[in-house]
Design an enzyme around this catalytic site. Structure first.
Site, short mmCIF file in Angstrom:
data_model
loop_
_atom_site.label_atom_id
_atom_site.label_comp_id
_atom_site.label_asym_id
_atom_site.label_seq_id
_atom_site.Cartn_x
_atom_site.Cartn_y
_atom_site.Cartn_z
N ASN A 87 29.72 9.05 8.10
CA ASN A 87 28.70 9.74 7.32
C ASN A 87 27.62 8.75 6.94
O ASN A 87 27.92 7.62 6.53
CB ASN A 87 29.32 10.34 6.04
N GLY A 93 26.71 13.37 3.27
CA GLY A 93 27.73 13.29 2.23
C GLY A 93 28.32 11.92 2.03
O GLY A 93 29.43 11.80 1.48
N HIS A 100 32.08 3.07 6.81
CA HIS A 100 33.50 3.35 7.05
C HIS A 100 33.61 4.46 8.07
O HIS A 100 32.82 5.41 8.06
CB HIS A 100 34.23 3.73 5.75
N LEU A 101 34.59 4.31 8.92
CA LEU A 101 34.88 5.31 9.94
C LEU A 101 36.06 6.13 9.45
O LEU A 101 37.14 5.58 9.18
CB LEU A 101 35.22 4.59 11.25
N HIS A 102 35.84 7.44 9.30
CA HIS A 102 36.96 8.33 8.95
C HIS A 102 37.76 8.61 10.22
O HIS A 102 37.18 8.98 11.25
CB HIS A 102 36.45 9.68 8.43
P1 5GP Z 1 32.13 9.23 2.46
O1 5GP Z 1 31.88 10.58 1.85
O2 5GP Z 1 31.37 8.12 1.78
O3 5GP Z 1 31.96 9.22 3.96
O4 5GP Z 1 33.67 8.96 2.26
C1 5GP Z 1 34.20 8.25 1.19
C2 5GP Z 1 35.69 8.52 1.17
O5 5GP Z 1 36.30 7.53 0.37
C3 5GP Z 1 36.08 9.87 0.58
O6 5GP Z 1 36.81 10.61 1.55
C4 5GP Z 1 36.92 9.51 -0.64
O7 5GP Z 1 38.02 10.38 -0.81
C5 5GP Z 1 37.36 8.09 -0.34
N1 5GP Z 1 37.55 7.25 -1.49
C6 5GP Z 1 36.67 7.07 -2.53
N2 5GP Z 1 37.15 6.18 -3.41
C7 5GP Z 1 38.35 5.77 -2.92
C8 5GP Z 1 39.33 4.84 -3.38
O8 5GP Z 1 39.21 4.20 -4.44
N3 5GP Z 1 40.45 4.68 -2.62
C9 5GP Z 1 40.63 5.36 -1.44
N4 5GP Z 1 41.76 5.11 -0.75
N5 5GP Z 1 39.72 6.25 -0.97
C10 5GP Z 1 38.61 6.45 -1.70
#
Ligand code: 5GP
Length: 114
Positions: A87, A93, A100-102
């Site tokens: 993202n 979002g 980061h790569l989901h």
């Molecule tokens: P983004 O929306 O930025 O692509 O994804 C961020 C992701 O990080 C979200 O899916 C959220 O659940 C995860 N996330 C946010 N804070 C933390 C955390 O402190 N620990 C972990 N393991 N995941 C987190």
């Protein structure tokens, strides 16, 4: 670059469920999983968004994808398949400004994504 939660996780300041680490990449399970397997693959080098990548980061991004491939295999997702997502910024979002790569798998996905 400002410190953020993922750099704090990599530094060991915040606990996580770690699944993979090499010299360049760190991976751990998402706190709010969107699929039975939901792993975040994060470079150790601070990079806020995809917009901040340079040619020098080409190998690093490749290592992130190869980490995803290895983790997916370890999670038993190779045959059924899985999804990888970056993202970038508000419309996509992005909430944590360290790229980061989901890696998502373990259920059937729909397309297009929401
Ligand atoms: P983004 O929306 O930025 O692509 O994804 C961020 C992701 O990080 C979200 O899916 C959220 O659940 C995860 N996330 C946010 N804070 C933390 C955390 O402190 N620990 C972990 N393991 N995941 C987190």
């Amino acid at each position: 670059m400002a410190q953020n939660v993922f750099l704090d996780i990599i530094a060991g300041k915040i606990p996580c469920d770690k699944v993979y680490e090499d010299d360049d990449v760190f991976a751990f399970r998402d706190l709010n999983p969107a699929a039975p397997t939901h792993v975040l693959i994060v470079p150790k080098k601070p990079i806020a968004t995809l917009n901040d990548l340079t040619d020098d980061d080409a190998a690093l991004v490749g290592r992130m994808l190869l980490a995803a491939q290895k983790i997916a295999a370890h999670e038993g997702l190779t045959t059924r398949g899985y999804r990888t997502v970056f993202n970038c910024n508000e419309d996509a979002g992005q909430t944590v400004f360290q790229i980061h790569l989901h890696l998502l798998g373990g259920r059937e996905m729909t397309w297009p994504p929401g």
